[in-house]
Design an enzyme around this catalytic site. Sequence first.
Site, PDB file in Angstrom:
ATOM      1  N   GLU A 249      24.556  89.455  79.751  1.00 26.54           N
ATOM      2  CA  GLU A 249      24.525  90.458  78.670  1.00 26.54           C
ATOM      3  C   GLU A 249      23.253  91.017  78.679  1.00 26.54           C
ATOM      4  OE1 GLU A 249      24.018  92.040  75.764  1.00 26.54           O
ATOM      5  OE2 GLU A 249      24.343  90.498  74.704  1.00 26.54           O
TER       6      GLU A 249
ATOM      7  N   CYS B 236      20.736  94.411  71.448  1.00 26.33           N
ATOM      8  CA  CYS B 236      21.062  95.171  72.407  1.00 26.33           C
ATOM      9  C   CYS B 236      22.223  96.190  71.882  1.00 26.33           C
ATOM     10  CB  CYS B 236      21.616  94.246  73.351  1.00 26.33           C
ATOM     11  SG  CYS B 236      22.673  93.088  72.847  1.00 26.33           S
TER      12      CYS B 236
END
Length: 453
Positions: A227, A261
């Site tokens: 991720e 993010c």
Amino acid sequence: MDAVNPATGERVDSYDAHTEHEVDDALERASVDFEDWRERPMRDRERLLESVADTLRENEGEYAETMTREMGKPVEQAVAEVEKCALCCDHYAEHASAYLGADHHPSPPGSSAKTVHEPLGPVLAVMPWNFPFWQVFRFAAPSLTAGNVGLLKHASNVPGCALAIESVFRDAGYPEGVFQSLLIPSERVEPVLADDRVRAATVTGSGPAGRAVAATAGDHLKKTVLELGGSDPFVVLDDADVAAAAETGAWARNQNGGQSCIAAKRFVVHTDVYDEFLRRFTDEFESLVVGDPMDDGTDLGPQARPELLSDLHDQVTASVDAGATVVTGGEPLDRAGAFYPPTILTDVPEGCPVDSEETFGPVAAVYEVADESSAVELANDTEFGLGASVWTEDRDRGERVAGRIDAGCVYVNQLVKSDPRVPFGGVNDSGYGRELAGAGIREFVNRKTVWVE
């Protein structure tokens, strides 16, 4: 390893890195304890996870303050992070058995065929500093409950968080080797991952970090989940509720100091509502309180490290030099600590840093587009593909536009978020694999087919 408070620049504490001998002992404990842990009944593992949720809630203030001291997030947001970790534990304590139940398949008369889900073994988790509890728990809650054991290599600026998380599992009654923190620098990750006792790895972090771990894991044929970064578009169409979009968009960009993010980073706005959105958006940015993260009511604390602030400002400066316009913010605050103000840039040239790179701080790039097709084209004009947000009063239109955006998740009339009930992850340079929900708990299992004649 020194933990330094980014709000003051003062050292909070200092920790000794684990020696090679201590790391080897941890790997051996993980390997040995896995053999017993995998045989524990699922209901026992679920009950222990319930105890983890209780431990988190009982000590949420202590854990929140540790986060705030080490990486600077406002303490109210840190408390909310601990509460979210507890909810994740609640979720898997309730649903793990269903997620991991056997899948039965058609077979000839007199036979049976099914797929069972068995744990892989010790899993190395390389985790970032920005959500120092949540990122770990969204790996650990499902993976440990599936029967794996965890080895945490946390970011070097949050060693206190790493040890606190280890203590959560110990205090909840987990065997010592089921979850351990390794206090090691990044350059010592490769030999740990290459060790035969480690069977898989998960990384949340930067693209270079993910590529390095994936390369080593690939050499040793070990499963990985990555991720990585994102440059999420926030698309405001001509029929959007502009006030709601501006309010939510400001928070989607600035929550956690913009250090996320899945933060909204590129605001793609239809020309019919552009002026109103920019005015409301600017008002929302300028109303946010930047200050001491230990104070209630602070919206933005410092950036996590001074060098991160410097990198962010370099991106802003280079973009302005290329032709971007600063609407608000744009300069580090003249005070002690790594504080950067909520910043909006318009007239953003193609290819400048805030257009083409991930900005990991409270900086929003706002674009004006003529129509829906142009909005989708610009939203997809990125190497990343983590999340996206679409704003429209027409739900069918929102779902249609969501289908045209290349991302791991798209939220209509909502900010992008990770939630234990739904899978989370990205495509392209944002990584691969999924966390959370049923997909997440089944990432680190052997899907074994059992045919009985």
